[in-house]
Design an enzyme around this catalytic site. Structure first.
Site, PDB file in Angstrom:
ATOM      1  N   GLY A  37      15.895  -1.471  -3.528  1.00  0.00           N
ATOM      2  CA  GLY A  37      14.890  -1.137  -2.524  1.00  0.00           C
ATOM      3  C   GLY A  37      13.502  -0.929  -3.115  1.00  0.00           C
ATOM      4  N   GLY A  88       0.824  -1.207   0.000  1.00  0.00           N
ATOM      5  CA  GLY A  88       0.000   0.000   0.000  1.00  0.00           C
ATOM      6  C   GLY A  88       0.857   1.255   0.000  1.00  0.00           C
ATOM      7  CB  ALA A 147       9.063  -3.967 -10.846  1.00  0.00           C
ATOM      8  N   GLY A 148       6.187  -3.908  -9.667  1.00  0.00           N
ATOM      9  CA  GLY A 148       4.746  -3.967  -9.889  1.00  0.00           C
ATOM     10  C   GLY A 148       4.018  -2.803  -9.230  1.00  0.00           C
TER      11      GLY A 148
HETATM   12  P1  ATP Z   1       7.306  -7.054  -7.906  1.00  0.00           P
HETATM   13  O1  ATP Z   1       6.597  -8.175  -7.177  1.00  0.00           O
HETATM   14  O2  ATP Z   1       8.773  -7.303  -8.086  1.00  0.00           O
HETATM   15  O3  ATP Z   1       6.965  -5.708  -7.422  1.00  0.00           O
HETATM   16  P2  ATP Z   1       5.554  -7.840  -9.995  1.00  0.00           P
HETATM   17  O4  ATP Z   1       5.864  -9.307 -10.049  1.00  0.00           O
HETATM   18  O5  ATP Z   1       4.312  -7.387  -9.350  1.00  0.00           O
HETATM   19  O6  ATP Z   1       6.783  -7.051  -9.404  1.00  0.00           O
HETATM   20  P3  ATP Z   1       6.395  -7.608 -12.750  1.00  0.00           P
HETATM   21  O7  ATP Z   1       5.493  -8.240 -13.753  1.00  0.00           O
HETATM   22  O8  ATP Z   1       7.636  -8.326 -12.386  1.00  0.00           O
HETATM   23  O9  ATP Z   1       5.509  -7.246 -11.471  1.00  0.00           O
HETATM   24  O10 ATP Z   1       6.823  -6.138 -13.246  1.00  0.00           O
HETATM   25  C1  ATP Z   1       5.902  -5.082 -13.415  1.00  0.00           C
HETATM   26  C2  ATP Z   1       6.340  -4.229 -14.584  1.00  0.00           C
HETATM   27  O11 ATP Z   1       7.644  -3.700 -14.286  1.00  0.00           O
HETATM   28  C3  ATP Z   1       6.485  -4.974 -15.890  1.00  0.00           C
HETATM   29  O12 ATP Z   1       5.248  -5.001 -16.607  1.00  0.00           O
HETATM   30  C4  ATP Z   1       7.550  -4.139 -16.616  1.00  0.00           C
HETATM   31  O13 ATP Z   1       6.955  -3.032 -17.258  1.00  0.00           O
HETATM   32  C5  ATP Z   1       8.434  -3.641 -15.464  1.00  0.00           C
HETATM   33  N1  ATP Z   1       9.608  -4.510 -15.279  1.00  0.00           N
HETATM   34  C6  ATP Z   1       9.740  -5.547 -14.429  1.00  0.00           C
HETATM   35  N2  ATP Z   1      10.950  -6.132 -14.561  1.00  0.00           N
HETATM   36  C7  ATP Z   1      11.610  -5.434 -15.514  1.00  0.00           C
HETATM   37  C8  ATP Z   1      12.906  -5.533 -16.119  1.00  0.00           C
HETATM   38  N3  ATP Z   1      13.767  -6.495 -15.766  1.00  0.00           N
HETATM   39  N4  ATP Z   1      13.240  -4.621 -17.059  1.00  0.00           N
HETATM   40  C9  ATP Z   1      12.374  -3.643 -17.431  1.00  0.00           C
HETATM   41  N5  ATP Z   1      11.139  -3.503 -16.905  1.00  0.00           N
HETATM   42  C10 ATP Z   1      10.759  -4.384 -15.970  1.00  0.00           C
END
Ligand code: ATP
Length: 292
Positions: A275, A39, A238-239
């Site tokens: 981070g 969140g 990233a997500g």
């Molecule tokens: P996390 O749990 O690590 O926060 P997630 O599993 O929820 O991430 P991901 O599908 O891994 O989500 O990543 C979300 C978005 O981040 C992807 O759609 C992409 O746009 C970007 N992304 C993730 N990994 C990379 C990477 N290695 N290089 C460039 N963009 C990335």
């Protein structure tokens, strides 16, 4: 404006050559305390990406609570809806080894005390372009808030679990990663999982890590957004960065294609830094990256 109702955790991160086995002590290389929680991460990401953001949740009355509150404030997040409750804040104890793999213990702490948005919270949420929810708070609190919200609900179904029908009925947009999409729909193929999600909610995005993301709507729109090719050093959050930025761009009235590109650009910037809250880009950084 964006509202986020969700968890705030303090990430206690130990960096070591390899994680200890049961009963073993190993020497670590470094330690960091980094505000996290899905969140708070989404709130920080959306605020850095340029939106007015209000955050609703709880921290404990321990040493970490004020640190998390100040972290959100310094990102520009309105924390009037962040309660301080007796006891421990939410904690994620993380061991990161030299392979980049991690093991994590999450203790809900104050997050576990959250029951649902108050009448004042719901008034603010009702003035928002979107309400962002995740699944790190008690599910009853998430369901109650989704149902009571007078704003489009954007759900990140993480950590993945069975989704009550009354929750899905209140969701406008769901944003799982491919593993979550598979767990929810039983479909391994992301395109098929997207179709299955659209039988339950009006819009869906399935994120595919370095492969980008797929968008679909019940109205028949389908988009595939490539990830921005970068050298990733830490994909934590990233997500959350993607979802926060996506909702900011949609609130600004951008097309879905533009909003997805904005989100992928923000997420690509975040994976190049270590981070969670520490890795999220500012609006100026996202705009600069979009023009190059
Ligand atoms: P996390 O749990 O690590 O926060 P997630 O599993 O929820 O991430 P991901 O599908 O891994 O989500 O990543 C979300 C978005 O981040 C992807 O759609 C992409 O746009 C970007 N992304 C993730 N990994 C990379 C990477 N290695 N290089 C460039 N963009 C990335």
């Amino acid at each position: 404006m964006i509202s986020v109702f969700g968890s705030a955790n303090m990430d206690l991160v130990a960096y070591t050559a390899r994680a200890p086995r049961r009963g073993e002590t190993v020497a670590g290389r470094a330690f960091a305390t980094i505000p996290g929680g899905k969140g708070a991460n989404q709130a920080t990401a959306a605020a850095r990406a340029g939106a007015d953001v209000a955050f609703f949740g709880a921290v404990g009355d321990d040493a970490f609570g004020p640190v998390m509150r100040r972290g959100l404030e310094s990102a520009g997040v309105d924390v009037r809806g962040l309660r301080t409750v007796p006891g421990s804040s939410g904690i994620a104890q993380i061991v990161v080894d030299d392979d980049g793999s991690n093991s994590i213990i999450v203790i809900p702490g104050a997050n576990g005390s959250v029951t649902g948005a108050s009448a004042e919270d719901l008034e603010v949420i009702g003035r928002s372009d979107a309400l962002l929810l995740q699944l790190e708070l008690p599910i009853a609190a998430v369901v109650a808030t989704a149902r009571a919200a007078r704003a489009p609900v954007v759900l990140t179904p993480s950590p993945v679990r069975e989704l009550p029908r009354e929750l899905l009925d209140a969701v406008a947009l769901i944003v799982p990663n491919e593993h979550e999409a598979r767990a929810i729909t039983g479909r391994a193929d992301p395109e098929e999982a997207l179709d299955a999600l659209l039988e339950r909610v009006p819009e869906a995005v399935v994120t595919l890590g370095s492969e980008g993301a797929l968008y679909g709507s019940r109205g028949g729109e389908r988009l595939r957004v490539p990830a921005v090719p970068v050298r990733a050093v830490d994909t934590t959050a990233a997500g959350d960065t993607f979802v926060g930025a996506l909702c900011v761009a949609r609130a600004e009235g951008r097309s879905n294609a533009e909003a997805l590109r904005f989100a992928a650009t923000a997420a690509a910037l975040s994976v190049q830094r270590e981070g969670a809250s520490t890795s999220m880009p500012t609006r100026a950084e996202i705009d600069a990256a979009l023009t190059t």
